[in-house]
Design a protein around this motif. Sequence first.
Motif, PDB file in Angstrom:
ATOM      1  N   ASP A   1       5.875 -17.197   2.891  1.00 58.61           N
ATOM      2  CA  ASP A   1       4.628 -16.544   3.273  1.00 58.61           C
ATOM      3  C   ASP A   1       4.876 -15.489   4.347  1.00 58.61           C
ATOM      4  N   TYR A   2       5.774 -15.803   5.280  1.00 59.26           N
ATOM      5  CA  TYR A   2       6.095 -14.853   6.350  1.00 59.26           C
ATOM      6  C   TYR A   2       6.734 -13.588   5.790  1.00 59.26           C
ATOM      7  N   LEU A   3       7.712 -13.762   4.883  1.00 58.55           N
ATOM      8  CA  LEU A   3       8.379 -12.604   4.293  1.00 58.55           C
ATOM      9  C   LEU A   3       7.405 -11.780   3.454  1.00 58.55           C
ATOM     10  N   SER A   4       6.487 -12.448   2.764  1.00 58.53           N
ATOM     11  CA  SER A   4       5.480 -11.721   1.982  1.00 58.53           C
ATOM     12  C   SER A   4       4.616 -10.863   2.896  1.00 58.53           C
ATOM     13  N   GLY A   5       4.269 -11.412   4.046  1.00 62.69           N
ATOM     14  CA  GLY A   5       3.493 -10.638   5.010  1.00 62.69           C
ATOM     15  C   GLY A   5       4.256  -9.442   5.544  1.00 62.69           C
ATOM     16  N   ARG A   6       5.548  -9.629   5.806  1.00 64.37           N
ATOM     17  CA  ARG A   6       6.352  -8.508   6.297  1.00 64.37           C
ATOM     18  C   ARG A   6       6.477  -7.411   5.232  1.00 64.37           C
ATOM     19  N   ILE A   7       6.592  -7.817   3.966  1.00 61.93           N
ATOM     20  CA  ILE A   7       6.682  -6.828   2.889  1.00 61.93           C
ATOM     21  C   ILE A   7       5.384  -6.020   2.794  1.00 61.93           C
TER      22      ILE A   7
ATOM     23  N   ARG B   1       3.089   8.903  -5.884  1.00 63.83           N
ATOM     24  CA  ARG B   1       1.947   8.487  -6.714  1.00 63.83           C
ATOM     25  C   ARG B   1       1.322   7.206  -6.164  1.00 63.83           C
ATOM     26  N   ARG B   2       2.162   6.219  -5.932  1.00 64.83           N
ATOM     27  CA  ARG B   2       1.660   4.960  -5.385  1.00 64.83           C
ATOM     28  C   ARG B   2       2.822   4.158  -4.797  1.00 64.83           C
ATOM     29  N   VAL B   3       2.459   3.233  -3.932  1.00 64.89           N
ATOM     30  CA  VAL B   3       3.422   2.291  -3.349  1.00 64.89           C
ATOM     31  C   VAL B   3       2.869   0.892  -3.610  1.00 64.89           C
ATOM     32  N   VAL B   4       3.555   0.129  -4.438  1.00 65.04           N
ATOM     33  CA  VAL B   4       3.040  -1.180  -4.856  1.00 65.04           C
ATOM     34  C   VAL B   4       4.101  -2.252  -4.643  1.00 65.04           C
ATOM     35  N   ILE B   5       3.625  -3.487  -4.542  1.00 69.33           N
ATOM     36  CA  ILE B   5       4.518  -4.642  -4.374  1.00 69.33           C
ATOM     37  C   ILE B   5       4.664  -5.337  -5.710  1.00 69.33           C
TER      38      ILE B   5
ATOM     39  N   ASP C   1       6.443  -8.642  -6.958  1.00 73.34           N
ATOM     40  CA  ASP C   1       7.118  -9.863  -6.505  1.00 73.34           C
ATOM     41  C   ASP C   1       7.533  -9.677  -5.043  1.00 73.34           C
ATOM     42  N   ASP C   2       8.836  -9.703  -4.750  1.00 70.05           N
ATOM     43  CA  ASP C   2       9.280  -9.509  -3.373  1.00 70.05           C
ATOM     44  C   ASP C   2       9.928  -8.135  -3.186  1.00 70.05           C
ATOM     45  N   LYS C   3       9.564  -7.197  -4.058  1.00 73.84           N
ATOM     46  CA  LYS C   3      10.121  -5.845  -3.972  1.00 73.84           C
ATOM     47  C   LYS C   3       8.983  -4.831  -3.796  1.00 73.84           C
ATOM     48  N   ILE C   4       9.341  -3.667  -3.244  1.00 73.89           N
ATOM     49  CA  ILE C   4       8.375  -2.575  -3.086  1.00 73.89           C
ATOM     50  C   ILE C   4       8.781  -1.436  -4.013  1.00 73.89           C
ATOM     51  N   ASN C   5       7.864  -1.029  -4.906  1.00 72.51           N
ATOM     52  CA  ASN C   5       8.119   0.079  -5.824  1.00 72.51           C
ATOM     53  C   ASN C   5       7.413   1.338  -5.330  1.00 72.51           C
ATOM     54  N   LEU C   6       8.199   2.380  -5.095  1.00 71.47           N
ATOM     55  CA  LEU C   6       7.661   3.684  -4.724  1.00 71.47           C
ATOM     56  C   LEU C   6       7.744   4.592  -5.953  1.00 71.47           C
ATOM     57  N   VAL C   7       6.591   5.081  -6.419  1.00 74.95           N
ATOM     58  CA  VAL C   7       6.523   5.871  -7.645  1.00 74.95           C
ATOM     59  C   VAL C   7       6.290   7.334  -7.286  1.00 74.95           C
ATOM     60  N   PHE C   8       7.155   8.232  -7.856  1.00 71.82           N
ATOM     61  CA  PHE C   8       7.081   9.673  -7.550  1.00 71.82           C
ATOM     62  C   PHE C   8       6.870  10.469  -8.842  1.00 71.82           C
TER      63      PHE C   8
ATOM     64  N   ASN D   1      11.476   5.530 -15.503  1.00 75.45           N
ATOM     65  CA  ASN D   1      10.608   4.834 -16.446  1.00 75.45           C
ATOM     66  C   ASN D   1       9.663   5.843 -17.073  1.00 75.45           C
ATOM     67  N   GLY D   2      10.164   6.489 -18.136  1.00 78.89           N
ATOM     68  CA  GLY D   2       9.368   7.531 -18.785  1.00 78.89           C
ATOM     69  C   GLY D   2       9.181   8.712 -17.854  1.00 78.89           C
ATOM     70  N   ASP D   3       7.898   9.057 -17.606  1.00 85.98           N
ATOM     71  CA  ASP D   3       7.622  10.188 -16.712  1.00 85.98           C
ATOM     72  C   ASP D   3       7.472   9.732 -15.258  1.00 85.98           C
ATOM     73  N   GLN D   4       7.820   8.466 -14.973  1.00 83.19           N
ATOM     74  CA  GLN D   4       7.737   7.951 -13.611  1.00 83.19           C
ATOM     75  C   GLN D   4       9.139   7.803 -13.032  1.00 83.19           C
ATOM     76  N   TYR D   5       9.243   8.158 -11.759  1.00 85.35           N
ATOM     77  CA  TYR D   5      10.521   8.063 -11.070  1.00 85.35           C
ATOM     78  C   TYR D   5      10.334   7.103  -9.890  1.00 85.35           C
ATOM     79  N   LEU D   6      11.040   5.985  -9.957  1.00 88.33           N
ATOM     80  CA  LEU D   6      10.808   4.901  -9.008  1.00 88.33           C
ATOM     81  C   LEU D   6      11.995   4.729  -8.057  1.00 88.33           C
ATOM     82  N   ILE D   7      11.675   4.278  -6.869  1.00 93.15           N
ATOM     83  CA  ILE D   7      12.671   3.711  -5.957  1.00 93.15           C
ATOM     84  C   ILE D   7      12.244   2.274  -5.719  1.00 93.15           C
ATOM     85  N   GLN D   8      13.130   1.374  -6.051  1.00 96.59           N
ATOM     86  CA  GLN D   8      12.833  -0.047  -5.881  1.00 96.59           C
ATOM     87  C   GLN D   8      13.528  -0.532  -4.611  1.00 96.59           C
TER      88      GLN D   8
END
Length: 619
Positions: free
Chosen positions: A142-148, A167-171, A173-180, A207-214
Amino acid sequence: MLNKYPLWKNLLILVVLALAAVYAAPNLYPPDPAIQVTPTRSGAEMSDSVVKHVNEILTAKGIDVLADEVNGSTALVRLTSSEQQLAAKDLVQRELGDDYVVALNLAPTTPDWLLSMGAGPMTLGLDLSGGVHFLMEVDMQDYLSGRIKNYREELRTRLREEGIKYRRVVIDDDKINLVFVDAVVRDEADAFLARNYTEFLREDVDNGDQYLIQLSISDQKKKELEDYALKQNLTTIRNRVNELGVAEPLVQRQGRNRIVVELPGVQDTAEAKKILGKAANLEFRLEAEPGASRITTEEYPFRNDQFRTARLEKTVITTGDSVTNAQPSFDENGFPQVNIDLDSKGGAIMTQVTRKAIKRRMAVLFVERKPKTVYEMVEGKEVPKTIQVVDKSIISLATIQSTLGSSFRITGLESAEASELALLLRAGALAAPMYFVEERTVGPSLGKENIEMGMNSVILGLALVLVMMAVYYRTFGLLANVALLANIVVLIAMMSIVGATLTLPGIAGIVLTVGMAVDANVLIFSRIREELRAGRSPQQAIHEGYNRAFVTILDANLTTLIVAVILFAVGTGPVKGFAVTLSFGIITSMFTAIMLTRALTNAIYGGRRLQTLSIGGKV
């Protein structure tokens, strides 16, 4: 005249002995075994119907109730047998559910006339019959989820400040996806992250027309975060224990994510558990404006009125983590309030937000993580399972009249709520949620056995010393025996007055004190014999014996006292318990072995013409 105390000195000795007898007397009244029932909600009062229901539950199961009493929000049910305590606790807790905390207790039986004089029994240590052992586990997931989640909000802000369009910044699972939108912007963001966020492992994904940093937190950073959370919780728990005023507590880390807490001398386990384990915090939020989107707002009930709600913005201005001090007090109308001081960062944010929000209302949201017990069927049997639920409620919703800074106040609280909230904030918020995985109260049977063994050792050692002194030193030996008994009374009185905790090693310190106290008399009596052999008169021998032995006794006791102080300063647990009784024993033995025996000797022999002394041996 030789061997005569002035009247004031005799009166002083009598006053000390009389006060010692009074303040040691409460230890003659053993407490009643009891269970304590307390509502989990702060400020809630205990109703007579609940107490009646508890009595019915116990009576139906054949558990005899001696008496019951209600004090504010707490009900104390006295039982006739200590063997029934655990069964009664489990039974009542199951029937009342999670709305109440049921704990073991020892109800005092000290008479009111002694209590009115400030006299109370000694606090018994964990290894005797008063104490509780908690094993608490930190919810690292729970603590790590809060930090993420915090990282996600921080990344959104930093990317906007750097002019990097995303485009968006989403979580996920335990990773952060930055979509450009394209690879060029992604590469620019990649370079920025490499410079400023070395704690992340980065992976580029097309991922198709999406460029992600995980982004995922590295194992090393996870360990650092977990260590920080555990150390912060350890500090907070220690602060809360100090706020409880516990003597000689033990708070230490166990393994990767657990903390052991031992509270000797504490019988109000319900209050201790309530304060130690409460992952309470505050969130300061603005009330949502009319017509605000439900996507950016949330609705919460009021703490003192569950039927009344208000819609708040999701954005948090600041939290209780920024609180540097919190004190309960009363406002100009006599209503309870909590005066809050924020740190520089929290104060700056509060000033910045409230400057633009004058005439809007700001809510103080109380965030509490509470355990809830559910029962699951396992192999045909109901097995209790504890889950954690987060409860958020509004404790204050007031209009911002002017710009707020680092100091302000929270109103709309009950008196008990104000005190508890101030204590929790003052002691510090838990960095990560915690829950109890084990709770053990040292059972009455084990504590009783330890006390009996300890008392037997004291009685046996005392009896042997009394017999030896009476046989070997005759009349003077009897005087030393009187002083020795008085020494134990004075020692118990001192420990009761200062609130020292008596442990099993502490009983060993009392046994050692018995030997040390009589040792001083042996030195005095031996010196008197030497003076008699040197041809001095009995009166002169008594006078010189006490005076010349004093320096030797003082040196011996002073060096032992220094060692006892060092043991207390550097020792822990049992060592401290031994050092406490040894230190007090040295002080009391100096009084009884020198002043009291001298006073008794003066009363018998002082001012008389003596030819011989009944001091044993050949003179």
